[in-house]
Design a protein around this motif. Structure first.
Motif, short mmCIF file in Angstrom:
data_model
loop_
_atom_site.label_atom_id
_atom_site.label_comp_id
_atom_site.label_asym_id
_atom_site.label_seq_id
_atom_site.Cartn_x
_atom_site.Cartn_y
_atom_site.Cartn_z
N SER A 138 0.84 -1.19 0.00
CA SER A 138 0.00 0.00 0.00
C SER A 138 0.88 1.24 0.00
O SER A 138 2.08 1.18 0.29
CB SER A 138 -0.94 0.02 1.22
OG SER A 138 -0.18 -0.02 2.42
N ALA A 139 0.29 2.37 -0.34
CA ALA A 139 1.02 3.63 -0.40
C ALA A 139 0.09 4.76 0.03
O ALA A 139 -1.12 4.71 -0.21
CB ALA A 139 1.53 3.89 -1.82
N HIS A 140 0.68 5.75 0.69
CA HIS A 140 -0.08 6.92 1.13
C HIS A 140 0.07 8.05 0.13
O HIS A 140 1.14 8.25 -0.48
CB HIS A 140 0.43 7.43 2.48
CG HIS A 140 0.16 6.53 3.64
ND1 HIS A 140 -1.07 5.94 3.86
CD2 HIS A 140 0.96 6.12 4.66
CE1 HIS A 140 -1.02 5.22 4.94
NE2 HIS A 140 0.20 5.30 5.46
N PHE A 141 -0.99 8.84 -0.03
CA PHE A 141 -0.92 10.14 -0.67
C PHE A 141 -0.86 11.19 0.44
O PHE A 141 -1.54 11.07 1.46
CB PHE A 141 -2.15 10.40 -1.54
CG PHE A 141 -2.29 9.44 -2.69
CD1 PHE A 141 -1.39 9.47 -3.74
CD2 PHE A 141 -3.31 8.51 -2.73
CE1 PHE A 141 -1.51 8.59 -4.81
CE2 PHE A 141 -3.45 7.63 -3.78
CZ PHE A 141 -2.54 7.67 -4.82
N LEU A 142 -0.03 12.21 0.24
CA LEU A 142 0.10 13.27 1.23
C LEU A 142 -0.10 14.62 0.56
O LEU A 142 0.27 14.81 -0.62
CB LEU A 142 1.48 13.23 1.91
CG LEU A 142 1.81 11.95 2.69
CD1 LEU A 142 2.57 10.96 1.79
CD2 LEU A 142 2.66 12.26 3.91
N ARG A 143 -0.69 15.56 1.31
CA ARG A 143 -0.99 16.88 0.78
C ARG A 143 -0.42 17.95 1.69
O ARG A 143 -0.44 17.82 2.91
CB ARG A 143 -2.50 17.08 0.66
CG ARG A 143 -2.92 18.45 0.14
CD ARG A 143 -4.44 18.60 0.11
NE ARG A 143 -4.85 19.91 -0.37
CZ ARG A 143 -4.98 20.98 0.41
NH1 ARG A 143 -4.75 20.88 1.73
NH2 ARG A 143 -5.35 22.14 -0.10
N LEU A 144 0.07 19.02 1.06
CA LEU A 144 0.57 20.18 1.78
C LEU A 144 -0.17 21.41 1.28
O LEU A 144 -0.23 21.66 0.07
CB LEU A 144 2.07 20.34 1.53
CG LEU A 144 2.75 21.62 2.03
CD1 LEU A 144 2.66 21.72 3.56
CD2 LEU A 144 4.20 21.67 1.59
N ASP A 145 -0.75 22.17 2.19
CA ASP A 145 -1.45 23.40 1.85
C ASP A 145 -0.42 24.51 1.70
O ASP A 145 0.04 25.09 2.68
CB ASP A 145 -2.46 23.75 2.94
CG ASP A 145 -3.34 24.94 2.58
OD1 ASP A 145 -2.97 25.71 1.68
OD2 ASP A 145 -4.39 25.11 3.22
N LEU A 146 -0.03 24.78 0.46
CA LEU A 146 0.99 25.82 0.23
C LEU A 146 0.44 27.22 0.45
O LEU A 146 1.17 28.12 0.81
CB LEU A 146 1.53 25.71 -1.21
CG LEU A 146 2.56 24.62 -1.48
CD1 LEU A 146 2.87 24.55 -2.97
CD2 LEU A 146 3.84 24.86 -0.69
N ALA A 147 -0.86 27.39 0.23
CA ALA A 147 -1.45 28.72 0.34
C ALA A 147 -1.58 29.16 1.79
O ALA A 147 -1.36 30.33 2.12
CB ALA A 147 -2.81 28.75 -0.35
N HIS A 148 -1.94 28.22 2.68
CA HIS A 148 -2.23 28.60 4.06
C HIS A 148 -1.40 27.85 5.10
O HIS A 148 -1.43 28.21 6.28
CB HIS A 148 -3.72 28.37 4.36
CG HIS A 148 -4.63 29.07 3.41
ND1 HIS A 148 -5.31 28.42 2.40
CD2 HIS A 148 -4.97 30.38 3.30
CE1 HIS A 148 -6.03 29.29 1.71
NE2 HIS A 148 -5.85 30.48 2.23
N GLY A 149 -0.69 26.83 4.67
CA GLY A 149 0.11 26.07 5.62
C GLY A 149 1.43 26.76 5.93
O GLY A 149 1.75 27.82 5.40
N THR A 150 2.20 26.12 6.80
CA THR A 150 3.48 26.68 7.23
C THR A 150 4.61 25.74 6.84
O THR A 150 4.62 24.57 7.24
CB THR A 150 3.50 26.89 8.75
OG1 THR A 150 2.44 27.77 9.11
CG2 THR A 150 4.83 27.49 9.20
N LEU A 151 5.53 26.24 6.05
CA LEU A 151 6.72 25.48 5.71
C LEU A 151 7.82 25.75 6.74
O LEU A 151 7.91 26.86 7.28
CB LEU A 151 7.24 25.89 4.33
CG LEU A 151 6.56 25.30 3.10
CD1 LEU A 151 7.05 26.02 1.84
CD2 LEU A 151 6.84 23.82 2.99
#
Length: 309
Positions: A138-151
């Protein structure tokens, strides 16, 4: 209303657009555009005998299949079929018809072991298992909110390391090919893949319409790339990691993480709003890096296998 299955005509705009639309709706974590559909159809290895299919209802594409042999696989007779149906068009028989057409085609080519990815949902699992497929990895998909998240804040490259974009290798991308080929060997997979043909890599990978050479980033030592992250963008504000890896001799220094961090900062500065990536569920090291970057798991896909004969 009758559902019909036929071959995709990638040069017909409605077909390429319909194929990409179904994939975006059914699997929004992977970037697809009409141009990428055409590119894959034109540049898949000829020994793969690639045959994309569509399920059509009243002239509208509602389902897709990517069907091919595994060229130079670790064992003979390996093949892949990936079936996706629009979430608002399920229950019409499109998936069943696509699987039947795909299996018939692959059997005619001598395939004996079929691999298929499916979104990890009860209905999809039941669909695969009724047809004789057994659960695999199995494999996970991951998402990062570039507009509102914090890098995490940008970090400087260590002494002796220089960050360069893929655009800097436009005159001679062979060093990136060699790094890509080395890191691919360690990618978790049921099916062995490798890059051995530079010209094929240029056509399939370097000239892929989604590859963003300004965001694809490599960490270089003595001018040679030793770690990299390859970035895809779709022109609609979305970014996806196509591959991230480090040459074996340079692992343990955080260079791939550094390259990806800088790529994501530039992506956000360019106005992109969300980023996606994927990891095998057993790839703890890369999942940890992506979690540190701010990604969150947004979906899971499971691999099914069917032995024929």
């Amino acid at each position: 209303m009758t559902v019909l299955v036929r071959a995709l005509h990638p040069d017909v705009p409605a077909d390429a657009e319909g194929f990409a639309r179904v994939r975006r709706l059914a699997l929004p974590y992977i970037l697809f555009t009409p141009d990428s559909v055409r590119h894959t159809a034109a540049h898949m290895h000829p020994d793969a005998r690639f045959r994309p299919l569509v399920a059509e209802e009243d002239g509208e594409v509602i389902g897709t299949a990517q069907v091919h042999l595994v060229p130079d696989g670790s064992e003979p007779g390996q093949a892949c079929l990936n079936i996706y149906v629009r979430p608002d068009r399920t229950g019409r028989g499109a998936g069943r018809l696509l699987v039947a057409a795909a299996e018939e085609y692959l059997t005619s080519l001598g395939a004996s072991k079929l691999f298929a990815w499916a979104v990890d949902e009860p209905a999809n699992r039941a669909f695969a298992e009724r047809r004789g497929y057994r659960l695999g990895r199995s494999a996970h998909f991951l998402r990062l909110d570039l507009a509102h998240g914090t890098l995490p804040p940008l970090q400087e490259a260590p002494a002796g390391v220089e960050l360069r974009t893929a655009a800097a290798f436009a005159d001679d991308p062979r060093p990136l090919f060699e790094l890509d080929a080395e890191t691919l060997l360690d990618e978790p997979s049921d099916v062995a893949h490798e890059f051995t043909n530079y010209d094929a890599w240029l056509a399939e990978t370097w000239n892929h319409p989604l590859l963003d050479r300004e965001l694809t980033t490599a960490a270089c030592v003595d001018g040679r790339p030793v770690a990299f992250t390859a970035a895809y963008t779709d022109g609609a504000g979305r970014y996806s990691t196509a591959m991230t890896g480090t040459a074996r001799a340079h692992r343990g220094r955080g260079l791939a993480k550094l390259a990806k961090l800088h790529s994501l900062h530039r992506a956000r500065a360019a106005g992109l709003t969300e980023a996606f990536t994927g990891n095998d569920t057993g790839n703890d090291a890369m999942i940890a890096i992506n979690t540190w970057l701010g990604y969150e798991i947004c979906g899971t896909e499971v691999r099914y296998v069917r032995e024929l004969g």
